[in-house]
Design a protein around this motif. Sequence first.
Motif, PDB file in Angstrom:
ATOM      1  N   LYS A   1      -3.627 -20.588  52.117  1.00 15.75           N
ATOM      2  CA  LYS A   1      -4.392 -21.875  51.634  1.00 15.75           C
ATOM      3  C   LYS A   1      -5.778 -22.008  52.099  1.00 15.75           C
ATOM      4  O   LYS A   1      -6.814 -22.126  51.518  1.00 15.75           O
ATOM      5  CB  LYS A   1      -3.623 -23.047  51.156  1.00 15.75           C
ATOM      6  CG  LYS A   1      -2.597 -22.988  50.284  1.00 15.75           C
ATOM      7  CD  LYS A   1      -1.837 -24.170  49.901  1.00 15.75           C
ATOM      8  CE  LYS A   1      -0.626 -24.491  50.818  1.00 15.75           C
ATOM      9  NZ  LYS A   1       0.047 -25.770  50.236  1.00 15.75           N
ATOM     10  N   ASN A   2      -5.625 -22.069  53.496  1.00 17.28           N
ATOM     11  CA  ASN A   2      -6.612 -22.351  54.257  1.00 17.28           C
ATOM     12  C   ASN A   2      -7.799 -21.169  54.286  1.00 17.28           C
ATOM     13  O   ASN A   2      -9.003 -21.247  54.231  1.00 17.28           O
ATOM     14  CB  ASN A   2      -6.435 -22.349  55.807  1.00 17.28           C
ATOM     15  CG  ASN A   2      -5.622 -23.692  56.004  1.00 17.28           C
ATOM     16  OD1 ASN A   2      -6.072 -24.488  55.189  1.00 17.28           O
ATOM     17  ND2 ASN A   2      -4.896 -23.915  57.342  1.00 17.28           N
TER      18      ASN A   2
ATOM     19  N   VAL B   1       2.789  -9.086  48.282  1.00 22.93           N
ATOM     20  CA  VAL B   1       2.914 -10.383  48.659  1.00 22.93           C
ATOM     21  C   VAL B   1       1.886 -11.187  48.975  1.00 22.93           C
ATOM     22  O   VAL B   1       1.512 -12.114  48.069  1.00 22.93           O
ATOM     23  CB  VAL B   1       4.257 -10.632  49.539  1.00 22.93           C
ATOM     24  CG1 VAL B   1       4.586 -12.166  49.893  1.00 22.93           C
ATOM     25  CG2 VAL B   1       5.423  -9.814  49.279  1.00 22.93           C
ATOM     26  N   SER B   2       1.140 -10.832  49.939  1.00 28.60           N
ATOM     27  CA  SER B   2       0.023 -11.752  50.230  1.00 28.60           C
ATOM     28  C   SER B   2      -1.275 -11.823  49.258  1.00 28.60           C
ATOM     29  O   SER B   2      -1.724 -12.682  49.008  1.00 28.60           O
ATOM     30  CB  SER B   2      -0.718 -11.284  51.765  1.00 28.60           C
ATOM     31  OG  SER B   2      -0.512  -9.768  51.717  1.00 28.60           O
ATOM     32  N   ILE B   3      -1.606 -10.407  48.571  1.00 30.20           N
ATOM     33  CA  ILE B   3      -2.495 -10.675  47.529  1.00 30.20           C
ATOM     34  C   ILE B   3      -2.238 -11.282  46.321  1.00 30.20           C
ATOM     35  O   ILE B   3      -2.931 -12.406  45.815  1.00 30.20           O
ATOM     36  CB  ILE B   3      -2.808  -9.285  47.112  1.00 30.20           C
ATOM     37  CG1 ILE B   3      -1.781  -8.249  46.372  1.00 30.20           C
ATOM     38  CG2 ILE B   3      -3.475  -8.549  48.097  1.00 30.20           C
ATOM     39  CD1 ILE B   3      -2.339  -6.965  45.893  1.00 30.20           C
ATOM     40  N   ALA B   4      -0.920 -11.335  45.947  1.00 33.63           N
ATOM     41  CA  ALA B   4      -0.571 -12.332  44.960  1.00 33.63           C
ATOM     42  C   ALA B   4      -0.482 -13.586  45.221  1.00 33.63           C
ATOM     43  O   ALA B   4      -1.021 -14.735  44.525  1.00 33.63           O
ATOM     44  CB  ALA B   4       0.844 -11.893  44.287  1.00 33.63           C
ATOM     45  N   LEU B   5      -0.311 -14.126  46.412  1.00 37.49           N
ATOM     46  CA  LEU B   5      -0.120 -15.507  46.679  1.00 37.49           C
ATOM     47  C   LEU B   5      -1.697 -16.164  47.101  1.00 37.49           C
ATOM     48  O   LEU B   5      -1.945 -17.138  46.642  1.00 37.49           O
ATOM     49  CB  LEU B   5       0.553 -15.796  48.216  1.00 37.49           C
ATOM     50  CG  LEU B   5       2.164 -15.403  47.911  1.00 37.49           C
ATOM     51  CD1 LEU B   5       2.727 -15.455  49.461  1.00 37.49           C
ATOM     52  CD2 LEU B   5       2.691 -16.364  47.020  1.00 37.49           C
ATOM     53  N   LEU B   6      -2.696 -15.101  47.393  1.00 38.32           N
ATOM     54  CA  LEU B   6      -3.792 -15.523  47.644  1.00 38.32           C
ATOM     55  C   LEU B   6      -4.585 -15.584  46.307  1.00 38.32           C
ATOM     56  O   LEU B   6      -5.495 -16.648  46.124  1.00 38.32           O
ATOM     57  CB  LEU B   6      -4.545 -14.437  48.623  1.00 38.32           C
ATOM     58  CG  LEU B   6      -5.994 -14.779  49.048  1.00 38.32           C
ATOM     59  CD1 LEU B   6      -5.908 -16.008  49.834  1.00 38.32           C
ATOM     60  CD2 LEU B   6      -6.260 -13.971  50.036  1.00 38.32           C
ATOM     61  N   ALA B   7      -4.089 -14.844  45.501  1.00 34.26           N
ATOM     62  CA  ALA B   7      -4.859 -14.925  44.033  1.00 34.26           C
ATOM     63  C   ALA B   7      -4.418 -16.234  43.548  1.00 34.26           C
ATOM     64  O   ALA B   7      -5.237 -17.074  42.882  1.00 34.26           O
ATOM     65  CB  ALA B   7      -4.575 -13.835  43.299  1.00 34.26           C
TER      66      ALA B   7
END
Length: 410
Positions: free
Chosen positions: A20-21, A78-84
């Motif tokens: 989120k940051n 996982v990280s790209i989906a969460l960041l989007a």
Amino acid sequence: MALIVKKFGGSSVATPEKIKNVAKRILSDKAPDDRIVMVVSAMGDTTDNLIALAGEVVEKPYHYAREMDMLMTTGEQVSIALLAMAFHSMGQPAISLTGAMAGMRTDSAHTKGRILGLHPERIHEELNKGNIVVIAGFQGTDDAGNPVTLGRGGSDTSAVAIAGAIGADTCEIYTDVDGIYSADPRVAKGARRMKEITYNEMLEMARLGAGVMQPRSVEMGQLYGIPIHVRSTFTSEPGTIIREEYTVEEKSFIIRGVTHDEHVSKITVLGVSNVPGIVHTIFSALADANIVVDMIVQSVRSAESNVTDVVFTVATIDAEEARQVVEGIAGEIKASAVAIDNDVAKVSIVGASMLGNPGIAARMFGALSNADINIEIISTSEISISCLIKGGSVKDAVNRIHDEFFPGAA
Ligand code: ADP
Ligand code: ASP
Ligand code: MG
């Protein structure tokens, strides 16, 4: 308007809070008409954990290289989906793309893939729709559509390759240190941050163990002429620019950095016949197995004996396979034994100015001898000198050598 590629490493997106940051920082730094492409690594230690997981199912996971790629590529997804999602929740249009969707084409060398080209049409299409495009680093796809990873640390290379292919104005690598230092700041107390470093020196440092950048990413930056800006995810320090030439005057040091590499193994092939063609046989067999050999020494035991020992180093990840390859030809080369030593490390100094500057090697060896550290193998290039030493001495060695060349730098 600027077209910017920003890469965030695993520690930068290690937790939901950090993700989120990152999204918040991107939005607060973004000028309204900036077009932003992000390249993101797997969260924290995810890749290590996936490799360990495979190790619980099979003894030699890298034997199943395609399936390792299928497994490891999940981390970045996982990280790209969460960041989007984080961007959406902040009202910013964004889309996540796997390496394949982003047009990243590789060869089929699973777990050690090389980028063959990038077809960036989808990236441009999504940017034109007003999206921040969030791309999975470290991965691409071969001609048959299989997932292929680019070697550990490969998200750096994804980012620079994407920046080159879309003609980005800058490529920013955000990480957990605020730039490139004269030695790993976690190891050398006196390490100093550089404002700039050349591609050539950074490439040598990266090849010799400075894990902050994957070596291929630096090659790619040089190839495309893209300055790479390495900086902190967590502070707004100015960081370090990797580029062709220095543009600002820095206090001149003869060497630019001290690096170390603990992921090195020494293989000793004992009692080999001292006749033409033997080393050729050994190193051809290793090359056929796609194993990169680093330092090599061949020593004759005595003037009368017709027997030599051949010693070489490889990355620890390749050591077991290298041993098997050499054991497979032991009869042919008449070797009496093949031994692996994993308790070794390589410590190196790097700097373009050392060329033609006598006494640099002597000062490095002196710093090691003052610390009572024995040197097992030495190798040199035009801009570096490396010594193989015992694994346990590596931190002491880095600090002693750093103090010798950067006195009072702390
Ligand atoms: P990321 O997950 O962001 O890709 P890495 O762990 O791959 O981060 O790289 C950053 C780390 O590189 C730093 O934490 C630091 O310990 C290490 N490092 C090694 N050599 C250097 C150096 N010369 N300058 C800066 N960092 C270095
Ligand atoms: N996640 C991959 C790794 O840990 C790629 C990267 O972080 O650059 O090696
Ligand atoms: Mg990295």
